[in-house]
Design an enzyme around this catalytic site. Structure first.
Site, PDB file in Angstrom:
ATOM      1  N   LYS A  52     -11.386  -9.328  32.066  1.00  0.00           N
ATOM      2  CA  LYS A  52     -12.200  -8.099  32.021  1.00  0.00           C
ATOM      3  C   LYS A  52     -12.191  -7.364  33.360  1.00  0.00           C
ATOM      4  CE  LYS A  52     -14.033  -7.336  27.914  1.00  0.00           C
ATOM      5  NZ  LYS A  52     -13.553  -6.182  27.163  1.00  0.00           N
TER       6      LYS A  52
ATOM      7  N   ASP B 250     -13.911 -13.285  26.536  1.00  0.00           N
ATOM      8  CA  ASP B 250     -13.826 -12.398  27.700  1.00  0.00           C
ATOM      9  C   ASP B 250     -14.264 -13.119  28.965  1.00  0.00           C
ATOM     10  OD1 ASP B 250     -13.454  -9.829  26.021  1.00  0.00           O
ATOM     11  OD2 ASP B 250     -15.252 -10.758  25.182  1.00  0.00           O
TER      12      ASP B 250
ATOM     13  N   HIS C 131     -19.009 -10.832  27.419  1.00  0.00           N
ATOM     14  CA  HIS C 131     -18.264  -9.591  27.179  1.00  0.00           C
ATOM     15  C   HIS C 131     -18.575  -8.490  28.187  1.00  0.00           C
ATOM     16  CE1 HIS C 131     -17.436  -5.613  25.447  1.00  0.00           C
ATOM     17  NE2 HIS C 131     -16.334  -6.198  25.021  1.00  0.00           N
TER      18      HIS C 131
ATOM     19  N   HIS D 103     -12.863 -13.183  16.942  1.00  0.00           N
ATOM     20  CA  HIS D 103     -13.137 -12.286  18.055  1.00  0.00           C
ATOM     21  C   HIS D 103     -14.470 -12.620  18.732  1.00  0.00           C
ATOM     22  CE1 HIS D 103     -14.597  -8.201  19.469  1.00  0.00           C
ATOM     23  NE2 HIS D 103     -13.526  -8.422  20.198  1.00  0.00           N
ATOM     24  N   ARG D 104     -14.412 -12.945  20.000  1.00  0.00           N
ATOM     25  CA  ARG D 104     -15.572 -13.440  20.776  1.00  0.00           C
ATOM     26  C   ARG D 104     -16.177 -14.661  20.069  1.00  0.00           C
ATOM     27  NH1 ARG D 104     -18.780  -7.725  21.925  1.00  0.00           N
ATOM     28  NH2 ARG D 104     -16.904  -6.421  21.928  1.00  0.00           N
TER      29      ARG D 104
ATOM     30  N   GLU E 245     -10.814 -15.518  20.535  1.00  0.00           N
ATOM     31  CA  GLU E 245     -10.646 -14.564  21.632  1.00  0.00           C
ATOM     32  C   GLU E 245     -11.951 -14.577  22.405  1.00  0.00           C
ATOM     33  OE1 GLU E 245     -11.067 -10.395  23.397  1.00  0.00           O
ATOM     34  OE2 GLU E 245     -12.436 -11.545  22.134  1.00  0.00           O
TER      35      GLU E 245
ATOM     36  N   ASP F  61     -14.422 -10.549  13.553  1.00  0.00           N
ATOM     37  CA  ASP F  61     -15.725 -11.177  13.844  1.00  0.00           C
ATOM     38  C   ASP F  61     -16.123 -12.150  12.742  1.00  0.00           C
ATOM     39  OD1 ASP F  61     -15.930  -9.510  16.060  1.00  0.00           O
ATOM     40  OD2 ASP F  61     -17.093  -7.986  14.980  1.00  0.00           O
TER      41      ASP F  61
ATOM     42  N   GLU G  52      -9.310 -12.787  27.491  1.00  0.00           N
ATOM     43  CA  GLU G  52      -9.243 -11.397  27.952  1.00  0.00           C
ATOM     44  C   GLU G  52      -9.813 -11.295  29.357  1.00  0.00           C
ATOM     45  OE1 GLU G  52     -11.124  -8.172  25.691  1.00  0.00           O
ATOM     46  OE2 GLU G  52     -10.749  -6.876  27.428  1.00  0.00           O
TER      47      GLU G  52
END
Ligand code: G3P
Ligand code: CA
Length: 249
Positions: free
Chosen positions: A115, A40, A53, A11-12, A38, A233, A113
């Site tokens: 945003k 953003d 993000h 995640h990120r 993943e 994470d 993702e």
């Protein structure tokens, strides 16, 4: 217990150990053996696709104010590592094309993702699609958004690309939404995902990719539920947890 093809997405990037949404965090994910990352995407003042993000730069970079008020050239002067730890000073705010260039050396899935849940970013969907096509990443990307209109746009503009609906709290009419939208991915907050919802989404043909499971107990719970992907994470830790479940029977 044999866990059928459960995948781990960072995640990120490996956000728990590296500055989020940076190449360093993505590289760490690749090195730990994650299946995907993943990240953003926002738009700069001059229409470039920026990986970060928040809508603003303050929390994670050396710059301040809105991403959308900076040109790409100005964003390149920002430091995306300094706020995380001294050892990451010099880490840059990446752009989507740079991430795709970096990804050519590995086989990671990329969950992009969009945003657009707080700011509209006119035309961002087409720009992302153009970049995916330019870098020939069609087979490795999943486009998701909390703004389901963005996902509708992607469906119209590029029906061949894999798409997913993001949810924080699950609405009462979730079943209707999943039936109506007919997308392929269901990305719920891990705290809102129940056994029943998981079964419902699975029955409707969705891939289920909850976020963000960092505690071992949550990873085990989701793995046993039979989700398709766990976003975390701490990919290194989650991979070990899932492997131990496999080997311990
Ligand atoms: O895509 C899953 C997750 O990243 C959504 O929440 O706030 O971390 O972007 P957030
Ligand atoms: Ca995200």
């Amino acid at each position: 217990m044999i866990l059928q093809n459960i995948k781990i997405f960072a995640h990120r990037g490996s956000k728990g150990t590296h500055p989020e949404n940076t190449i360093a965090a993505f590289q760490k994910a690749a090195e730990t053996g994650a299946d995907g990352i993943e990240f953003d995407v926002h738009l700069s003042a001059d229409g470039e696709l920026v990986i970060i993000h928040d809508e603003t730069l303050d929390r994670t970079t050396s710059l301040t104010g809105y991403v959308k008020e900076y040109t790409a050239q100005q964003l390149k002067t920002g430091d995306a590592g300094v706020k995380y730890a001294k050892e990451f000073i010099g880490e840059r705010i990446p752009f989507l094309g740079e991430v795709f260039d970096w990804a050519k050396a590995n086989r990671l899935w990329m969950n992009v993702e969009i945003k657009t849940d707080k700011l509209a970013y006119e035309g961002i969907e087409q720009k992302i699609i153009d970049s995916i096509r330019h870098h020939k990443m069609e087979h490795r990307v999943i486009l998701s958004s909390f703004n389901h209109q963005s996902i509708e746009k992607v469906k119209l503009l590029a029906p061949d690309l894999e798409r997913a609906l993001l949810f924080e709290e699950l609405p009462d009419n979730l079943e209707q939404i999943l039936r109506d939208k007919q997308e392929s991915g269901f990305h719920p907050d891990k705290n809102s995902l129940t056994e029943a919802t998981n079964e419902l989404a699975k029955t409707l043909g969705y891939k289920i990719r909850p976020w963000v499971a960092n505690e071992e107990a949550d990873v085990i719970k989701l793995a046993k539920m039979g989700v398709d992907v766990i976003m975390t994470d701490y990919p290194e830790r989650a991979i070990k947890t899932v492997k131990s479940l496999d080997s311990n029977g």
